[in-house]
Design a protein around this motif. Structure first.
Motif, PDB file in Angstrom:
ATOM      1  N   LYS A  59     -16.007   5.998   1.827  1.00  0.00           N
ATOM      2  CA  LYS A  59     -16.389   6.888   2.924  1.00  0.00           C
ATOM      3  C   LYS A  59     -16.620   8.310   2.412  1.00  0.00           C
ATOM      4  O   LYS A  59     -16.089   9.301   2.943  1.00  0.00           O
ATOM      5  CB  LYS A  59     -15.314   6.893   4.023  1.00  0.00           C
ATOM      6  CG  LYS A  59     -15.174   5.563   4.756  1.00  0.00           C
ATOM      7  CD  LYS A  59     -14.227   5.682   5.946  1.00  0.00           C
ATOM      8  CE  LYS A  59     -14.260   4.479   6.868  1.00  0.00           C
ATOM      9  NZ  LYS A  59     -13.768   3.246   6.276  1.00  0.00           N
ATOM     10  N   THR A  72      -6.265   2.979   1.569  1.00  0.00           N
ATOM     11  CA  THR A  72      -7.330   3.311   2.522  1.00  0.00           C
ATOM     12  C   THR A  72      -8.425   4.095   1.823  1.00  0.00           C
ATOM     13  O   THR A  72      -8.193   4.737   0.792  1.00  0.00           O
ATOM     14  CB  THR A  72      -6.781   4.161   3.687  1.00  0.00           C
ATOM     15  OG1 THR A  72      -6.340   5.426   3.169  1.00  0.00           O
ATOM     16  CG2 THR A  72      -5.633   3.462   4.396  1.00  0.00           C
ATOM     17  N   ALA A  73      -9.616   4.036   2.391  1.00  0.00           N
ATOM     18  CA  ALA A  73     -10.741   4.794   1.833  1.00  0.00           C
ATOM     19  C   ALA A  73     -10.422   6.279   1.792  1.00  0.00           C
ATOM     20  O   ALA A  73     -10.748   6.977   0.820  1.00  0.00           O
ATOM     21  CB  ALA A  73     -11.992   4.545   2.672  1.00  0.00           C
ATOM     22  N   GLU A  74      -9.760   6.773   2.844  1.00  0.00           N
ATOM     23  CA  GLU A  74      -9.466   8.214   2.932  1.00  0.00           C
ATOM     24  C   GLU A  74      -8.522   8.657   1.823  1.00  0.00           C
ATOM     25  O   GLU A  74      -8.739   9.698   1.192  1.00  0.00           O
ATOM     26  CB  GLU A  74      -8.857   8.540   4.302  1.00  0.00           C
ATOM     27  CG  GLU A  74      -9.818   8.414   5.480  1.00  0.00           C
ATOM     28  CD  GLU A  74     -10.094   6.971   5.899  1.00  0.00           C
ATOM     29  OE1 GLU A  74     -11.092   6.758   6.635  1.00  0.00           O
ATOM     30  OE2 GLU A  74      -9.342   6.064   5.482  1.00  0.00           O
ATOM     31  N   ARG A  75      -7.443   7.893   1.581  1.00  0.00           N
ATOM     32  CA  ARG A  75      -6.492   8.268   0.528  1.00  0.00           C
ATOM     33  C   ARG A  75      -7.148   8.176  -0.844  1.00  0.00           C
ATOM     34  O   ARG A  75      -6.962   9.038  -1.699  1.00  0.00           O
ATOM     35  CB  ARG A  75      -5.261   7.342   0.565  1.00  0.00           C
ATOM     36  CG  ARG A  75      -4.373   7.500   1.761  1.00  0.00           C
ATOM     37  CD  ARG A  75      -3.766   8.875   1.909  1.00  0.00           C
ATOM     38  NE  ARG A  75      -3.137   9.387   0.709  1.00  0.00           N
ATOM     39  CZ  ARG A  75      -2.468  10.541   0.638  1.00  0.00           C
ATOM     40  NH1 ARG A  75      -2.352  11.272   1.725  1.00  0.00           N
ATOM     41  NH2 ARG A  75      -1.939  10.954  -0.477  1.00  0.00           N
ATOM     42  N   SER A  76      -7.928   7.130  -1.067  1.00  0.00           N
ATOM     43  CA  SER A  76      -8.598   6.965  -2.356  1.00  0.00           C
ATOM     44  C   SER A  76      -9.572   8.114  -2.599  1.00  0.00           C
ATOM     45  O   SER A  76      -9.594   8.703  -3.682  1.00  0.00           O
ATOM     46  CB  SER A  76      -9.351   5.634  -2.411  1.00  0.00           C
ATOM     47  OG  SER A  76      -8.453   4.551  -2.312  1.00  0.00           O
ATOM     48  N   GLY A 115       0.779  -1.232   0.000  1.00  0.00           N
ATOM     49  CA  GLY A 115       0.000   0.000   0.000  1.00  0.00           C
ATOM     50  C   GLY A 115       0.807   1.276   0.000  1.00  0.00           C
ATOM     51  O   GLY A 115       2.028   1.278  -0.073  1.00  0.00           O
TER      52      GLY A 115
END
Length: 409
Positions: free
Chosen positions: A289, A173-177, A70
């Motif tokens: 998210k 991660t959802a946040e980075r994506s 990742g």
């Protein structure tokens, strides 16, 4: 100690575009020297400092080595011995791997300026394939600079394809994506972002629900472009042309997901796709998210966009239900965003981009008519509690019937 301006600030100056964010790299310095000059340390992973006066970020030159899966799977090494060229080679694209000193003397060891002139997005080194986030970043840059004629180099697209097949994208991660996706959707040509992701196989991994739309036909009478995936790209393109906010662009991307579930034997018709698509929209919302306002509008547009297109034919009672679903009395802006998303959907069809959309003003007028129904007279008549709600509903229905009659007269 030497200080260089690096990355996007150099790239955009050479492109003649406004420079907003400036990144600085410091070569030949130690943490102790930075602190002695008044720089304030930030960042736990590697030495980054805030300038004592400007507050801008200055990072010590560093190298990095893959140590896990990742985006975060790297170990960094910063020391005075790390050269500028070693720092630049760890960057994603050649056009982002240039530096300049305070006299604007360019350091360009990986030929970024040549790729700028040739309008090519090319990876700096094979280490590009170690960071899955770069797939999203390159697609985002493709969306940003498509209007200038930039394309992704075939060998870079191949590395992106390898990353997509490797399983590394699932480690994001959802946040980075979401950060990359939301930024890409706000670029000038967000449809290019989706297309590039599809070209390298990443869309199938990140948003299989959107990828499934390509190759699914629709009735040619309503959709001259026929292909549902191409229609989705066109709707997204229209949302950018009309400078729509992120909420609308996200809803435009997801509005037709239900068509990907239609059995082939029912093609090109997609009966009740508005309802079958809701579980898919919800899944994509949760996967990344997405912010609450984006989630809510995407679901509402998915469910009701065909109501928007048929607005002029809707019964007054159906119109009222639609307005109630959007809570237009307390949240008028959300209904306005629904209206423009429907308009983008109508314009995102081959050859129909300029057609008028009278449904938009009709729906605005209906919302206005319902909102103008006064509560005070009902209170004066003694209505309260649930009875007041029912009386208010009756009066709004009456107002919508009158509005509908006037509009069709």
């Amino acid at each position: 100690m030497q200080i260089f301006k690096v990355g996007g600030a150099v790239r955009d100056r050479l492109l003649g575009k406004p420079v907003t964010d400036i990144d600085w790299v410091v070569v030949g310095a130690t943490t102790e020297e930075m602190l002695a000059q008044g720089y304030r340390p930030v960042g736990a992973d590697f030495p980054v400092f805030l300038h004592p006066k400007s507050g801008e970020e200055y990072a010590l030159a560093r190298t990095e080595r893959k140590s896990g899966r990742g985006y975060g799977g790297f170990t960094f090494h910063a020391s005075p011995e790390v050269t500028l060229e070693e720092d630049l080679i760890r960057r994603d694209l050649t056009i982002n791997a240039m530096a300049e000193d305070d006299q604007q003397n360019l350091t360009d060891p990986y030929h970024g300026q040549r790729d700028l002139e040739d309008r090519i997005l090319r990876h700096v080194s094979p280490a590009f394939a170690e960071d899955p986030l770069r797939v999203l970043r390159v697609a985002r840059f493709a969306a940003r600079y498509a209007g200038l004629g930039f394309t992704v180099a075939p060998e870079t697209l191949e590395l992106m394809r390898q990353l997509s097949d490797s399983g590394e994208l699932e480690a994001l991660t959802a946040e980075r994506s979401w950060k990359e996706i939301s930024r890409a959707l706000m670029e000038d040509q967000p449809q290019v972002f989706i297309q590039v992701l599809r070209n390298c196989g990443a869309l199938k991994v990140l948003m299989p629900e959107v990828d499934a739309l390509f190759g699914v036909p629709q009735p040619e009478a309503h959709h001259p472009e026929i292909d549902t995936g191409l229609h989705t790209l066109s709707v997204l393109e229209q949302s950018a042309l009309y400078k729509q906010p992120l909420t609308v662009r996200w809803a435009c991307l997801l509005h037709d997901l239900g068509k990907g579930l239609t059995p082939e034997e029912e093609w090109p018709r997609h009966i009740a796709h508005e309802h079958t698509g809701l579980k898919l929209i919800k899944a994509v919302n949760e996967r990344f998210k997405a912010p609450k306002d984006c989630q809510e509008l995407a679901l509402l547009v998915g469910k009701y966009h065909t109501h928007g297109h048929r607005a002029l034919e809707l019964k007054a009672s159906t119109l009222l239900e639609l307005l109630q679903s959007f809570d237009v009395y307390r949240r008028p802006q959300r209904f306005e965003e629904f209206i423009v998303a429907c308009e983008m959907d109508a314009r995102g069809r081959k050859g129909l981009e300029q057609r008028s959309y009278p449904q938009a003003d009709y729906l605005r007028g209906a919302a206005k008519a319902a909102r103008e129904v006064a509560v005070q007279p009902l209170l004066e008549k003694g209505f309260k509690g649930p009875e007041l709600g029912e009386a208010l509903k009756r009066e709004r229905l009456k107002a919508l019937k009158a509005y509908k009659d006037a509009a069709s007269a």
